[in-house]
Design a protein around this motif. Structure first.
Motif, PDB file in Angstrom:
ATOM      1  N   LEU A  81      68.181  17.166  78.529  1.00 18.50           N
ATOM      2  CA  LEU A  81      68.680  16.655  79.692  1.00 18.50           C
ATOM      3  C   LEU A  81      68.272  15.527  80.269  1.00 18.50           C
ATOM      4  O   LEU A  81      68.818  14.755  80.779  1.00 18.50           O
ATOM      5  N   GLY A  82      66.910  15.687  80.596  1.00 15.79           N
ATOM      6  CA  GLY A  82      66.289  14.478  81.252  1.00 15.79           C
ATOM      7  C   GLY A  82      66.840  14.352  82.783  1.00 15.79           C
ATOM      8  O   GLY A  82      66.677  13.559  83.504  1.00 15.79           O
ATOM      9  N   MET A  83      67.037  15.554  83.067  1.00 17.96           N
ATOM     10  CA  MET A  83      67.440  15.789  84.521  1.00 17.96           C
ATOM     11  C   MET A  83      66.951  17.096  85.071  1.00 17.96           C
ATOM     12  O   MET A  83      66.848  18.070  84.340  1.00 17.96           O
ATOM     13  N   SER A  84      66.804  17.089  86.434  1.00 16.36           N
ATOM     14  CA  SER A  84      66.769  18.568  86.839  1.00 16.36           C
ATOM     15  C   SER A  84      67.798  19.584  86.645  1.00 16.36           C
ATOM     16  O   SER A  84      68.713  19.309  86.550  1.00 16.36           O
ATOM     17  N   GLU A  85      67.165  20.832  86.954  1.00 20.90           N
ATOM     18  CA  GLU A  85      68.264  21.791  86.838  1.00 20.90           C
ATOM     19  C   GLU A  85      69.517  21.698  87.839  1.00 20.90           C
ATOM     20  O   GLU A  85      70.591  22.066  87.381  1.00 20.90           O
ATOM     21  N   SER A  86      69.286  21.226  88.886  1.00 24.96           N
ATOM     22  CA  SER A  86      70.352  21.097  89.786  1.00 24.96           C
ATOM     23  C   SER A  86      70.926  19.773  89.409  1.00 24.96           C
ATOM     24  O   SER A  86      72.546  20.291  89.943  1.00 24.96           O
ATOM     25  N   GLU A  87      70.543  18.850  89.140  1.00 28.45           N
ATOM     26  CA  GLU A  87      71.624  17.777  88.675  1.00 28.45           C
ATOM     27  C   GLU A  87      72.246  18.209  87.286  1.00 28.45           C
ATOM     28  O   GLU A  87      73.616  17.768  87.297  1.00 28.45           O
ATOM     29  N   TYR A  88      71.639  18.959  86.501  1.00 24.37           N
ATOM     30  CA  TYR A  88      72.520  19.565  85.567  1.00 24.37           C
ATOM     31  C   TYR A  88      73.654  20.308  85.892  1.00 24.37           C
ATOM     32  O   TYR A  88      74.834  20.011  85.392  1.00 24.37           O
ATOM     33  N   LYS A  89      73.377  21.226  86.674  1.00 24.12           N
ATOM     34  CA  LYS A  89      74.661  22.157  87.431  1.00 24.12           C
ATOM     35  C   LYS A  89      75.701  21.389  88.043  1.00 24.12           C
ATOM     36  O   LYS A  89      76.914  21.375  87.888  1.00 24.12           O
ATOM     37  N   HIS A  90      75.297  20.203  88.722  1.00 21.01           N
ATOM     38  CA  HIS A  90      76.259  19.442  89.601  1.00 21.01           C
ATOM     39  C   HIS A  90      76.980  18.384  88.400  1.00 21.01           C
ATOM     40  O   HIS A  90      78.162  18.191  88.580  1.00 21.01           O
TER      41      HIS A  90
END
Length: 154
Positions: A81-90
């Motif tokens: 992902l290379g992104m935070s969990e919240s960024e992924y969910k969004h």
């Protein structure tokens, strides 16, 4: 305005995927695996990014792609992902809201579940730690290289 926000999230997501090489080097090799019956043997890094970004929805021949990712906190998920969990969910909420995806990729909590999913779904694709590759999982070359070879990007 919403389009700019969505484009921004996609850019962040893809930039994170572009950084997979450095993240993988810090946390261990990650293999791209598919169902043994899937005819794909090699993917380019850009193709792989499109698959995990939900932009490529079918394999050659029309077989639907079914993405499986590890549960939050797993090494493979961080590398992917290379992104935070919240960024992924969004990001995935946006994909679903726009109708670009039916749902976010399925998050699996164990290596056994991941193996079963890849064996069960002919269009399955997942990232797993190299040491966790099991029978029934076909390792796909990325840019012509397997995980143990020089030049492998992950």
């Amino acid at each position: 305005m919403q389009t700019k926000l969505i484009v921004g999230w996609v850019a962040i997501f893809l930039a994170g995927l572009a950084g997979l090489t450095s993240a993988a080097g810090q946390t261990g090799r990650v293999a791209v695996v598919v169902n043994e019956k899937n005819p794909v043997n090699n993917l380019s890094a850009p193709e792989l990014r499109k698959i995990f970004a939900g932009e490529k929805r079918t394999w050659s021949g029309g077989l639907p792609v079914k993405i499986f990712v590890r549960a939050p906190g797993a090494n493979e998920r961080v590398v992917l992902l290379g992104m935070s969990e919240s960024e992924y969910k969004h990001y995935w909420a946006g994909q679903v809201y726009r109708g670009d995806a039916q749902a976010e990729p399925v998050g699996l909590f164990s290596n056994g579940m991941q193996r079963e999913a890849v064996v069960l779904y002919p269009g399955a694709v997942a990232l797993v730690s190299v040491q966790d590759v099991k029978p029934g999982m076909k390792v796909v070359k990325v840019d012509g290289h397997l995980p143990a070879e020089a030049g492998y990007p992950f």
